[in-house]
Scaffold this motif. Structure first.
Motif, PDB file in Angstrom:
ATOM      1  N   PHE A 122      32.320 -16.547  10.718  1.00 21.71           N
ATOM      2  CA  PHE A 122      33.208 -17.555  10.134  1.00 21.71           C
ATOM      3  C   PHE A 122      33.164 -17.493   8.605  1.00 21.71           C
ATOM      4  O   PHE A 122      34.197 -17.561   7.922  1.00 21.71           O
ATOM      5  N   ALA A 123      31.948 -17.357   8.037  1.00 23.83           N
ATOM      6  CA  ALA A 123      31.807 -17.294   6.584  1.00 23.83           C
ATOM      7  C   ALA A 123      32.477 -16.039   6.025  1.00 23.83           C
ATOM      8  O   ALA A 123      33.119 -16.087   4.963  1.00 23.83           O
ATOM      9  N   LEU A 124      32.349 -14.922   6.733  1.00 25.01           N
ATOM     10  CA  LEU A 124      33.007 -13.691   6.289  1.00 25.01           C
ATOM     11  C   LEU A 124      34.521 -13.845   6.312  1.00 25.01           C
ATOM     12  O   LEU A 124      35.218 -13.415   5.373  1.00 25.01           O
ATOM     13  N   LEU A 125      35.040 -14.481   7.354  1.00 23.81           N
ATOM     14  CA  LEU A 125      36.473 -14.715   7.450  1.00 23.81           C
ATOM     15  C   LEU A 125      36.967 -15.585   6.298  1.00 23.81           C
ATOM     16  O   LEU A 125      37.981 -15.266   5.657  1.00 23.81           O
ATOM     17  N   VAL A 126      36.254 -16.655   6.012  1.00 21.73           N
ATOM     18  CA  VAL A 126      36.659 -17.567   4.940  1.00 21.73           C
ATOM     19  C   VAL A 126      36.566 -16.868   3.586  1.00 21.73           C
ATOM     20  O   VAL A 126      37.437 -17.039   2.718  1.00 21.73           O
ATOM     21  N   TRP A 127      35.524 -16.078   3.392  1.00 20.70           N
ATOM     22  CA  TRP A 127      35.336 -15.388   2.116  1.00 20.70           C
ATOM     23  C   TRP A 127      36.472 -14.393   1.833  1.00 20.70           C
ATOM     24  O   TRP A 127      36.870 -14.206   0.689  1.00 20.70           O
ATOM     25  N   LEU A 128      36.991 -13.792   2.888  1.00 22.23           N
ATOM     26  CA  LEU A 128      38.045 -12.798   2.726  1.00 22.23           C
ATOM     27  C   LEU A 128      39.440 -13.409   2.629  1.00 22.23           C
ATOM     28  O   LEU A 128      40.403 -12.717   2.296  1.00 22.23           O
ATOM     29  N   ARG A 129      39.572 -14.692   2.959  1.00 24.91           N
ATOM     30  CA  ARG A 129      40.890 -15.335   2.939  1.00 24.91           C
ATOM     31  C   ARG A 129      41.277 -15.794   1.535  1.00 24.91           C
ATOM     32  O   ARG A 129      40.411 -16.052   0.694  1.00 24.91           O
ATOM     33  N   PRO A 130      42.590 -15.947   1.281  1.00 22.07           N
ATOM     34  CA  PRO A 130      43.039 -16.508  -0.019  1.00 22.07           C
ATOM     35  C   PRO A 130      42.597 -17.960  -0.177  1.00 22.07           C
ATOM     36  O   PRO A 130      42.129 -18.608   0.766  1.00 22.07           O
ATOM     37  N   GLY A 131      42.786 -18.491  -1.387  1.00 23.80           N
ATOM     38  CA  GLY A 131      42.299 -19.821  -1.726  1.00 23.80           C
ATOM     39  C   GLY A 131      42.816 -20.929  -0.843  1.00 23.80           C
ATOM     40  O   GLY A 131      42.069 -21.820  -0.436  1.00 23.80           O
ATOM     41  N   ARG A 132      44.126 -20.913  -0.502  1.00 25.23           N
ATOM     42  CA  ARG A 132      44.685 -22.009   0.294  1.00 25.23           C
ATOM     43  C   ARG A 132      44.087 -22.036   1.697  1.00 25.23           C
ATOM     44  O   ARG A 132      43.875 -23.105   2.281  1.00 25.23           O
ATOM     45  N   TRP A 133      43.825 -20.864   2.282  1.00 26.07           N
ATOM     46  CA  TRP A 133      43.189 -20.810   3.593  1.00 26.07           C
ATOM     47  C   TRP A 133      41.724 -21.226   3.494  1.00 26.07           C
ATOM     48  O   TRP A 133      41.180 -21.840   4.416  1.00 26.07           O
ATOM     49  N   ARG A 134      41.090 -20.882   2.400  1.00 29.31           N
ATOM     50  CA  ARG A 134      39.676 -21.208   2.210  1.00 29.31           C
ATOM     51  C   ARG A 134      39.450 -22.714   2.250  1.00 29.31           C
ATOM     52  O   ARG A 134      38.520 -23.200   2.908  1.00 29.31           O
ATOM     53  N   ILE A 135      40.292 -23.462   1.557  1.00 37.72           N
ATOM     54  CA  ILE A 135      40.161 -24.921   1.547  1.00 37.72           C
ATOM     55  C   ILE A 135      40.318 -25.493   2.952  1.00 37.72           C
ATOM     56  O   ILE A 135      39.576 -26.388   3.374  1.00 37.72           O
ATOM     57  N   MET A 136      41.259 -24.976   3.721  1.00 39.73           N
ATOM     58  CA  MET A 136      41.488 -25.472   5.067  1.00 39.73           C
ATOM     59  C   MET A 136      40.290 -25.198   5.964  1.00 39.73           C
ATOM     60  O   MET A 136      39.833 -26.064   6.723  1.00 39.73           O
ATOM     61  N   PHE A 137      39.733 -23.983   5.875  1.00 43.20           N
ATOM     62  CA  PHE A 137      38.595 -23.623   6.714  1.00 43.20           C
ATOM     63  C   PHE A 137      37.344 -24.414   6.333  1.00 43.20           C
ATOM     64  O   PHE A 137      36.566 -24.818   7.206  1.00 43.20           O
ATOM     65  N   ILE A 138      37.138 -24.632   5.051  1.00 45.04           N
ATOM     66  CA  ILE A 138      35.985 -25.425   4.617  1.00 45.04           C
ATOM     67  C   ILE A 138      36.115 -26.867   5.115  1.00 45.04           C
ATOM     68  O   ILE A 138      35.132 -27.476   5.557  1.00 45.04           O
ATOM     69  N   GLY A 139      37.317 -27.417   5.046  1.00 45.30           N
ATOM     70  CA  GLY A 139      37.543 -28.755   5.597  1.00 45.30           C
ATOM     71  C   GLY A 139      37.261 -28.804   7.079  1.00 45.30           C
ATOM     72  O   GLY A 139      36.683 -29.775   7.593  1.00 45.30           O
ATOM     73  N   LEU A 140      37.646 -27.752   7.791  1.00 48.01           N
ATOM     74  CA  LEU A 140      37.369 -27.670   9.226  1.00 48.01           C
ATOM     75  C   LEU A 140      35.871 -27.632   9.500  1.00 48.01           C
ATOM     76  O   LEU A 140      35.376 -28.271  10.434  1.00 48.01           O
ATOM     77  N   ALA A 141      35.135 -26.893   8.679  1.00 49.58           N
ATOM     78  CA  ALA A 141      33.687 -26.799   8.861  1.00 49.58           C
ATOM     79  C   ALA A 141      32.983 -28.119   8.540  1.00 49.58           C
ATOM     80  O   ALA A 141      31.905 -28.396   9.071  1.00 49.58           O
ATOM     81  N   LEU A 142      33.589 -28.924   7.676  1.00 50.83           N
ATOM     82  CA  LEU A 142      32.978 -30.203   7.302  1.00 50.83           C
ATOM     83  C   LEU A 142      33.115 -31.264   8.387  1.00 50.83           C
ATOM     84  O   LEU A 142      32.355 -32.234   8.405  1.00 50.83           O
ATOM     85  N   LEU A 143      34.086 -31.099   9.284  1.00 49.90           N
ATOM     86  CA  LEU A 143      34.363 -32.150  10.268  1.00 49.90           C
ATOM     87  C   LEU A 143      33.139 -32.558  11.101  1.00 49.90           C
ATOM     88  O   LEU A 143      32.878 -33.752  11.269  1.00 49.90           O
ATOM     89  N   PRO A 144      32.372 -31.603  11.683  1.00 49.67           N
ATOM     90  CA  PRO A 144      31.208 -32.048  12.471  1.00 49.67           C
ATOM     91  C   PRO A 144      30.176 -32.815  11.658  1.00 49.67           C
ATOM     92  O   PRO A 144      29.420 -33.615  12.218  1.00 49.67           O
TER      93      PRO A 144
END
Length: 287
Positions: A90-112
């Protein structure tokens, strides 16, 4: 230019509040717990003042306690391995994504992390039963013909533990990925390295320390977990957390509960020492 003695003094002055807080909140209670484990016990009493190693002898000889320790360590190890693998991907995927996707994925990871563990358990109770979401999805996809239930199984407890610890490992690994110079990837590409070779030769060596740190974090969380294995796992899946609660509240045997707590604390500390010993030294990488 500051002198070495002044630098050391400044370091300890900065660290003093955190060290004092750690000593008061963690060190002193640990000493009280160690002293409680050496007290005696009689029926109808929580503890009797004294000095005995009987509880530690029981800890080393009781087959039931040995089985509970094995169950706890095995479940924590499996959950930690799965958590690290998923968090790394998951971290590798987020690191390779552009900025707008990164914010969305980080928000998703924060939910739990924004939901209490009890609420998470109630959520899994809607997924794992025979009439739950998992059976509905599998039947809708044509993968099964009859409804299945994962409730009160070791697999359900494992999934619950992974879900709870995944965000913490993800953020540890993402911070490690953010420390990688992306020019190393460009250099590998310019030299004709395929993606898998780039991963094994460039990315993995620079993130191996983060893998060990994430595993240690996951192991600490899962070894001390109490509510998730109890609520999702079978009745036979006793963990140290459950046994400590049982000795403390049901049997009113405070010295034995303290002894089990000391064993849990020392076991986790021992695992951290082993992980630190196996962890390779971080090397500098240059293009």
């Amino acid at each position: 230019m500051s002198r070495p003695g002044e630098s050391r003094l400044g370091f300890w002055l900065v660290m003093a509040p955190a060290l004092t807080l750690s000593l008061v909140c963690f060190g002193v209670p640990a000493l009280f717990m160690a002293r409680m484990s050496l007290n005696g016990h009689e029926p109808m009493t929580a503890y009797v003042d004294g000095f005995t190693f009987e509880h530690y002898r029981r800890l080393l000889s009781d087959q039931l306690i040995a089985g509970v320790i094995w169950n706890t360590a095995r479940l924590a190890f499996l959950a930690s391995i799965l958590t690290v693998v998923l968090a790394y991907a998951f971290a590798l995927l987020v690191w390779l994504r552009p900025g707008r996707w990164r914010i969305m994925f980080i928000g998703l990871a924060l939910l739990p992390m924004l939901i209490s563990e009890i609420a998470i358990i109630f959520g899994w109770w809607m997924v794992f039963p025979k009439n739950g979401l998992l059976s509905y999805l599998l039947m809708s996809a044509g993968l099964i013909n009859n409804k299945i239930s994962m409730m009160y199984t070791e697999g359900a407890a494992l999934v619950g533990l992974v879900y709870v610890t995944l965000p913490y490992c993800f953020f540890i690994l993402l911070s490690v990925f953010d420390g990688i110079d992306r020019r190393t990837l460009e250099a590998a590409s310019d030299l004709g390295a395929p993606p898998l070779t780039t991963f094994y030769e460039v990315i993995l060596p620079q993130t191996i320390v983060g893998l060990f740190a994430a595993f240690a974090q996951a192991f600490i969380w899962t070894m001390g977990a109490y509510a998730t294995p109890l609520a999702l796992g079978p009745d036979t899946l006793w963990t140290l957390g459950y046994l400590i609660q049982d000795q403390m509240l049901s049997k009113h045997h405070w010295p034995m509960a303290a002894t089990l707590s000391m064993a849990l604390m020392l076991g986790v500390a021992g695992m951290i020492v082993v992980v630190r010993w196996l962890q390779p030294t971080q090397r500098a990488f240059h293009v």
